[in-house]
Scaffold this active site. Structure first.
Site, PDB file in Angstrom:
ATOM      1  N   SER A 173      16.864   0.926  39.518  1.00  0.00           N
ATOM      2  CA  SER A 173      16.577   2.041  40.028  1.00  0.00           C
ATOM      3  C   SER A 173      15.589   1.806  41.154  1.00  0.00           C
ATOM      4  O   SER A 173      14.665   1.004  41.380  1.00  0.00           O
ATOM      5  CB  SER A 173      15.460   3.164  39.405  1.00  0.00           C
ATOM      6  N   ARG A 226      17.331  -4.675  29.345  1.00  0.00           N
ATOM      7  CA  ARG A 226      18.493  -3.892  29.294  1.00  0.00           C
ATOM      8  C   ARG A 226      19.855  -4.732  29.961  1.00  0.00           C
ATOM      9  O   ARG A 226      20.915  -4.630  29.503  1.00  0.00           O
ATOM     10  CB  ARG A 226      18.379  -2.742  30.385  1.00  0.00           C
ATOM     11  N   ARG A 250      14.495   1.468  24.982  1.00  0.00           N
ATOM     12  CA  ARG A 250      13.189   2.052  25.455  1.00  0.00           C
ATOM     13  C   ARG A 250      12.153   1.536  24.908  1.00  0.00           C
ATOM     14  O   ARG A 250      11.989   1.950  23.439  1.00  0.00           O
ATOM     15  CB  ARG A 250      13.329   3.495  25.304  1.00  0.00           C
ATOM     16  N   ARG A 304       4.427   0.535  28.781  1.00  0.00           N
ATOM     17  CA  ARG A 304       4.754   2.048  29.007  1.00  0.00           C
ATOM     18  C   ARG A 304       4.520   2.425  27.433  1.00  0.00           C
ATOM     19  O   ARG A 304       5.109   2.194  26.483  1.00  0.00           O
ATOM     20  CB  ARG A 304       6.133   2.003  29.535  1.00  0.00           C
ATOM     21  N   GLU A 323      20.965   3.392  32.817  1.00  0.00           N
ATOM     22  CA  GLU A 323      20.603   2.805  34.005  1.00  0.00           C
ATOM     23  C   GLU A 323      19.760   1.466  33.570  1.00  0.00           C
ATOM     24  O   GLU A 323      19.302   1.184  32.620  1.00  0.00           O
ATOM     25  CB  GLU A 323      19.316   3.798  34.275  1.00  0.00           C
TER      26      GLU A 323
END
Length: 424
Positions: A349, A388, A274, A259, A346
């Site tokens: 999701s 994560r 991130r 990403r 988070e």
């Protein structure tokens, strides 16, 4: 993609859904384009029909000895006008499709309304955060152990990359293997090893294109690196008609994800939260329309089970209308406790997309004995983000001497290792 017939029949409901998303009512724009396209289609059909009739009239006129020149003149005019009307119909159709493709999915009725994450609603918690004196963040722990190197990654790749070594590299691999085994052996998912590069049609199908092109890495061969394995897993059924008796399909995959993080300047610049490249175990379900709500609850429980087995405290929230992703009609976020940040973040999701992606992919199903098809429903969820989860393990299992206890569920994957210390 939206159901154009449903917008025609109930434009108020369409506008209401967009308004809940924080957008202006747009049914009038859609219906105006639709009306103009349908008018062009009608003109085109009438002209083609008249051309066929005129060809017959010529033969009849010759047979009856009448002058055929007026009919020939009319056909010449039709021949000249037809390409113009055909182009008008194509242009209006493309404009309508492009416009509809730019609009997000409509929220389910039970999704809480709100402008941003401040309106998300917590629905449950699991586990109690353990008291840790002066807890450190994951990057402090990893660097002190000599097993997490951001400087080396930056020298070769720039910002938002990490090098893991020794025990932490093995711990990351162990987490991924543990998740795959759990989802395949206990949760009924079929493991898939999908392509890591896809073409634009696959990303259009799941909703990443055209709206989020800046968040993607594109190659010089017109492929894109996958931002999540949701893309190839969901596209396993693109342009297919499935037998509803075989549904739901449940797929899982471990892949790297890529990403650009174009909109995250200044966010989580330290550490591994991130990254441009990270590992994730993904879950995707393909269901009949009447199965998706129950499947959504089930999928979320599967993600939560990962954290329960690892002994990681978490909370589950339902996202409000202003915080949901583009393709989702309802989303549960699972947030894991990070003592170093003194916050829940988070880690999974799980979204029910209804038939939104299926319409873009032309993925349908058919009941046994019936001719008519209907669009399938698609769901996706992190099962969970491996990087994560590594962060959560480091921070929740940190020891006063800087070492990291290995959760019991992971020890079989770590060769029995119970603790990760300096250079171990």
């Amino acid at each position: 993609m939206h159901d154009l017939r449903a917008i025609r029949e109930n434009p108020e409901a369409f506008d209401r859904g967009l308004t809940r998303r924080g957008l202006d009512p747009l049914s009038s724009v859609v219906l105006d384009l639709d009306l103009r396209r349908r008018a062009a289609q009608t003109r085109l059909q009438e002209m083609l029909a008249r051309r066929n009739e005129a060809a017959k009239d010529i033969g009849l006129a010759k047979k009856e000895g009448r002058d055929v020149q007026p009919i020939l003149d009319e056909m010449a005019q039709l021949k000249e006008r037809l390409p113009q009307v055909e182009e008008e119909e194509r242009t209006l159709g493309a404009e309508l499709d492009t416009y509809l493709a730019s609009l997000p999915n409509l929220p389910a009725d039970d999704v809480p309304e709100g402008p941003d994450e401040s309106a998300n609603v917590e629905i449950r918690r699991w586990g109690e955060p353990k008291p840790i004196a002066n807890p450190k963040e994951h990057y402090e722990l990893g660097e002190k152990l000599g097993l997490m190197d951001f400087e080396a990654a930056a020298r070769m790749s720039g910002a938002r990359f990490t090098v893991l070594k020794g025990g932490l590299a093995r711990l990351e691999r162990a987490l991924a293997q543990f998740m795959l085994d759990l989802h395949t052996a206990e949760h009924g998912y079929t493991e898939v090893a999908p392509p890591l590069m896809v073409r634009d049609n696959a990303l259009f199908g799941t909703g990443q294109l055209p709206k989020f092109a800046e968040d993607l890495f594109r190659t010089n061969s017109d492929h894109y690196l996958i931002p999540t394995s949701e893309v190839p897993l969901t596209n396993l059924v693109n342009d297919q008609i499935l037998d509803t008796e075989g549904l739901p399909y449940r797929f899982t995959a471990l892949t790297p994800c890529f990403r650009a993080e174009a909109g995250s300047a200044g966010k989580d610049t330290r550490g591994m939260i991130r990254q441009h490249q990270f590992w994730k175990v993904e879950m995707v379900s393909i269901t009949a329309p009447d199965q998706s709500e129950a499947e959504h609850e089930r999928m979320t429980q599967c993600a939560e089970t990962v954290l329960q087995r690892l002994g990681l405290p978490y909370r589950t929230i339902v996202l409000c209308t202003g915080d949901m992703g583009f393709s989702a009609r309802k989303t549960y976020d699972v947030e894991v406790w990070l003592p170093g940040q003194n916050a829940y973040r988070e880690i999974s999701s799980c979204s029910n997309c209804g038939d939104f992606q299926a319409r873009r992919m032309k993925a349908r199903c058919r009941m046994k004995g019936e001719k008519q098809t209907q669009f399938v429903h698609t769901l996706n969820g992190s099962g969970v983000a491996v990087g994560r989860c590594l962060i959560a393990v480091l921070e929740n299992y940190q020891q006063p001497d800087g070492s990291i206890l290995v959760p019991e569920a992971l020890r079989p994957y770590m060769g029995g290792l119970e603790r990760i210390g300096m250079n171990v």
